[in-house]
Enzyme design. Structure first.
Site, PDB file in Angstrom:
ATOM      1  N   ASP A  37       0.844  -1.199   0.000  1.00 47.29           N
ATOM      2  CA  ASP A  37       0.000   0.000   0.000  1.00 47.29           C
ATOM      3  C   ASP A  37       0.880   1.250   0.000  1.00 47.29           C
ATOM      4  O   ASP A  37       1.541   1.534   0.993  1.00 47.29           O
ATOM      5  CB  ASP A  37      -0.895  -0.053   1.247  1.00 47.29           C
ATOM      6  CG  ASP A  37      -1.655   1.245   1.476  1.00 47.29           C
ATOM      7  OD1 ASP A  37      -1.844   1.998   0.504  1.00 47.29           O
ATOM      8  OD2 ASP A  37      -2.064   1.473   2.625  1.00 47.29           O
ATOM      9  N   ASP A  41      -3.789   4.032   2.860  1.00 50.85           N
ATOM     10  CA  ASP A  41      -5.198   3.845   3.234  1.00 50.85           C
ATOM     11  C   ASP A  41      -5.504   2.420   3.700  1.00 50.85           C
ATOM     12  O   ASP A  41      -6.654   2.089   3.989  1.00 50.85           O
ATOM     13  CB  ASP A  41      -6.126   4.229   2.066  1.00 50.85           C
ATOM     14  CG  ASP A  41      -5.935   3.323   0.850  1.00 50.85           C
ATOM     15  OD1 ASP A  41      -5.060   2.428   0.884  1.00 50.85           O
ATOM     16  OD2 ASP A  41      -6.648   3.508  -0.157  1.00 50.85           O
ATOM     17  N   ASP A 223     -11.474 -15.140 -15.473  1.00 53.43           N
ATOM     18  CA  ASP A 223     -12.265 -15.539 -14.312  1.00 53.43           C
ATOM     19  C   ASP A 223     -13.476 -16.388 -14.742  1.00 53.43           C
ATOM     20  O   ASP A 223     -14.135 -16.066 -15.741  1.00 53.43           O
ATOM     21  CB  ASP A 223     -12.751 -14.248 -13.629  1.00 53.43           C
ATOM     22  CG  ASP A 223     -13.381 -14.491 -12.276  1.00 53.43           C
ATOM     23  OD1 ASP A 223     -12.672 -14.966 -11.381  1.00 53.43           O
ATOM     24  OD2 ASP A 223     -14.576 -14.181 -12.110  1.00 53.43           O
ATOM     25  N   GLU A 284      -9.414 -19.865 -15.635  1.00 53.88           N
ATOM     26  CA  GLU A 284      -9.834 -20.335 -14.307  1.00 53.88           C
ATOM     27  C   GLU A 284     -11.089 -21.170 -14.545  1.00 53.88           C
ATOM     28  O   GLU A 284     -12.201 -20.653 -14.617  1.00 53.88           O
ATOM     29  CB  GLU A 284     -10.159 -19.161 -13.380  1.00 53.88           C
ATOM     30  CG  GLU A 284     -10.388 -19.648 -11.953  1.00 53.88           C
ATOM     31  CD  GLU A 284     -11.624 -19.117 -11.250  1.00 53.88           C
ATOM     32  OE1 GLU A 284     -11.732 -19.309 -10.039  1.00 53.88           O
ATOM     33  OE2 GLU A 284     -12.505 -18.517 -11.912  1.00 53.88           O
TER      34      GLU A 284
HETATM   35  C1  NOJ Z   1     -13.226 -16.596  -9.114  1.00 52.64           C
HETATM   36  C2  NOJ Z   1     -12.363 -15.600  -8.420  1.00 52.64           C
HETATM   37  O1  NOJ Z   1     -11.062 -16.109  -8.293  1.00 52.64           O
HETATM   38  C3  NOJ Z   1     -13.031 -15.325  -7.101  1.00 52.64           C
HETATM   39  O2  NOJ Z   1     -12.212 -14.614  -6.227  1.00 52.64           O
HETATM   40  C4  NOJ Z   1     -14.318 -14.606  -7.374  1.00 52.64           C
HETATM   41  O3  NOJ Z   1     -15.009 -14.406  -6.154  1.00 52.64           O
HETATM   42  C5  NOJ Z   1     -15.205 -15.420  -8.315  1.00 52.64           C
HETATM   43  N1  NOJ Z   1     -14.491 -15.980  -9.424  1.00 52.64           N
HETATM   44  C6  NOJ Z   1     -16.295 -14.556  -8.872  1.00 52.64           C
HETATM   45  O4  NOJ Z   1     -15.759 -13.625  -9.775  1.00 52.64           O
END
Ligand code: NOJ
Length: 562
Positions: A37, A41, A223, A284
């Protein structure tokens, strides 16, 4: 197409088919709010990342994956994006991003950024427009709005549950106060799912990809890459009692792994291919097996997919050997490297996970009242050995900030500090993921252990972390930091990432032994020491004395040169 910062990169911008950087890279995940940081903050930011790039060069990583820093109300720590093409003021500005990118490239470190295409924030201008528009409008068609069931639409359109707990549908209260349609959110109610059968949505994300590629990023971590397409008709689905919260265990789910999702990535593959250098997409995609995971990295789709079957395998030699074998076979069958990973911001840190004393479903987290808390020393010992195994495997590997310090999961966060939507949506039944997101300790004697000059920290750091701070580990040759540095340097000098694995037999069943080039890796997962074979020790997860390999220890041996 070229990027504005090309002159500053010390690495090749030509494409290297068959030897692309992402085939063997070690990629360091930065979770920006918990890394460093600079503003004081209590929330990490992009200038904080820039300030620590030399530490990452010193560690020896090839690339960085940045979790979301785009504009967001932060209902899910940035995975709820309100503007895909801007930096949230919490983290800095686009100019800060450009500086960080150029500084990273100047040090030979590539940058991939997070892309969140399954859902937006409810504050995204499209969702706000959808709320203001009528059912059946073009605005609503970009998301998954449906009429409810029941005589007056009072029941949700189907029985799907949110990954974070509770129903996956929320009903609108229209401007005039009447109840209206429902919208789908596989995650928090503040994260409405896009309808990926809609061409507007596809075009939006083509533009987002180009926006960041034009700025010079080397790729994207995508994601929920298994979730974009939902089965036609949105049929009911009841998960098994023991369902994994990210969908990892379940075979036929109408919102995970639908075949149509692959068309999206074929489209994106073409967009990345039009740019110079080797830009990469990493999925992912929580799928139950390496074979299913490998579908995301067929040659015209993505380049990497996190190997979650490997991550979720316990500390068991036979099971690890099986998943490594299956992974190497399945990924090779589609011409892709495997992408190994042990920790990230969604799972219990492996320094704790590998010594839990009871089952803990993925995503549930651990807290003060959990059954089966980890045994700390054992967890760290196993984690060091597990990392030594992972970094010797051929392919790419991801490491999560703080694992190089041996950080454990923080188990005793006060309830009042918790921020994961899972905690709120399950009314405290599941602790969620805050325990793996506690800010990094840089310096034992500074406020917030050097994370923030003011001592602010968005999650409290345990006092026990003073001895884990990076500055303490810098000068300790037996520290976890020293181990990671050694492993990364030896991995590079022996080209293990581009090597090939050959099992070595003749050891007890609870020992994992393999050769990669002229390095032999022996990991003792059993309870008893074994004799240490001859060879030049180039790395060991614990100090070795007396010619033995102790329990929960891994060693790298170099074959004697002829
Ligand atoms: C996977 C992400 O790694 C996670 O952190 C997130 O909460 C969910 N997808 C929703 O976007």
């Amino acid at each position: 197409m070229t990027s504005p910062d090309t002159a500053e990169r010390p690495f090749a911008l030509t494409s290297r088919p068959g030897a692309e950087w992402w085939c063997s890279a070690v990629i360091y995940q930065i979770y920006p709010r918990s890394f460093a940081d600079s503003s004081g903050d209590g929330i990490g930011d992009l200038p904080g990342v820039t300030a620590h790039l030399d530490d990452l060069v010193d560690l020896g990583v090839d690339a960085i994956w940045l979790s979301p820093f785009q504009r967001s109300p932060q209902k899910d720590a940035g995975y709820d994006v309100a503007d895909y093409c801007d930096v949230d003021p919490l983290f800095g500005t686009l100019a800060d991003f450009d500086v960080m990118l150029a500084e990273a490239h100047g040090r030979g470190i590539r940058i991939i950024v997070d892309l969140v295409p399954n859902h937006s924030s409810d504050q995204h201008e499209w969702f706000q427009a959808a709320l203001a528009a009528a059912p059946g409008s073009r605005e609503r068609a970009r998301y998954l709005f449906r009429d409810g069931k029941g005589t007056a639409g009072e029941l949700p359109p189907n029985n799907w549950e949110s990954v974070f707990g509770g129903p996956a549908w929320t009903r609108l209260v229209e401007a005039d106060g009447t109840l209206g349609q429902w919208y789908l959110h596989l995650f928090d109610a503040s994260q409405p799912d896009f309808d990926w059968s809609n061409e507007d949505v596809r075009e939006l994300f083509r533009g987002v990809l180009r926006f960041w590629l034009d700025r010079g990023v080397d790729g994207f971590r995508v994601d929920v890459a298994h979730g974009l397409i939902k089965a036609a008709g949105l049929p009911d689905y009841t998960p098994p009692v023991e369902a994994d919260s990210m969908g990892g265990d379940e075979p036929d789910v109408p919102y995970w792994g639908q075949p149509g999702v692959h068309d999206v990535y074929r489209d994106w593959h073409g967009i990345l291919a039009a740019y110079d250098g080797d830009r990469a997409l990493c999925a992912e995609a929580w799928r139950p097996t390496p074979d299913e995971t490998a579908l995301w990295v067929r040659s015209d789709e993505m380049h990497q997919a996190f190997n979650f079957p490997y991550l979720t395998t316990g500390w068991d030699a036979a099971e690890l050997r099986a998943v490594i074998d299956e992974s190497l076979r399945a990924f090779a069958a589609v011409g892709a490297p495997s992408t190994w990973v042990l920790s990230n911001h969604d799972v219990i840190r492996h320094a704790s996970r590998l010594a839990l004393t009871a089952e803990n479903p993925q995503g549930h987290g651990i807290g003060p009242d959990s059954v089966g808390k980890p045994i700390a020393d054992l967890g760290l010992r196993r984690a060091r050995a597990a990392t030594a195994v992972m970094l010797a495997l051929p392919g790419s590997a991801y490491i999560y900030q703080g694992e190089e310090l041996g950080l454990p999961e923080v188990v005793d966060l006060p309830d009042t500090a918790r921020q994961d939507p899972t905690w709120f949506r399950t009314a405290g039944e599941r602790y969620g993921r805050d325990g793996c997101r506690v800010p990094v300790p840089w310096s034992s004697s500074q406020p917030a252990y050097g994370f923030s000059a003011t001592g602010e920290s968005w999650l409290p750091q345990p006092s026990s972390w003073a001895r884990l701070a990076r500055d303490v580990q810098e000068s300790d040759p037996e520290s976890t930091l020293a181990l990671y540095r050694t492993l990364l340097a030896e991995r590079r000098s022996h080209a293990l990432g581009t090597g090939a694995l050959e099992w070595v037999d003749g050891f007890p069943d609870d020992v994992l032994a393999f050769r990669n080039g002229n390095v032999t890796v022996i990991a003792n997962l059993g309870d008893a020491s074994i004799p240490l074979p001859h060879g030049n020790v180039i790395a060991a997860s614990e100090p070795l004395v007396g010619g033995i390999l102790p329990a929960d220890t891994a060693v790298w041996l170099e074959a004697a040169q002829a």
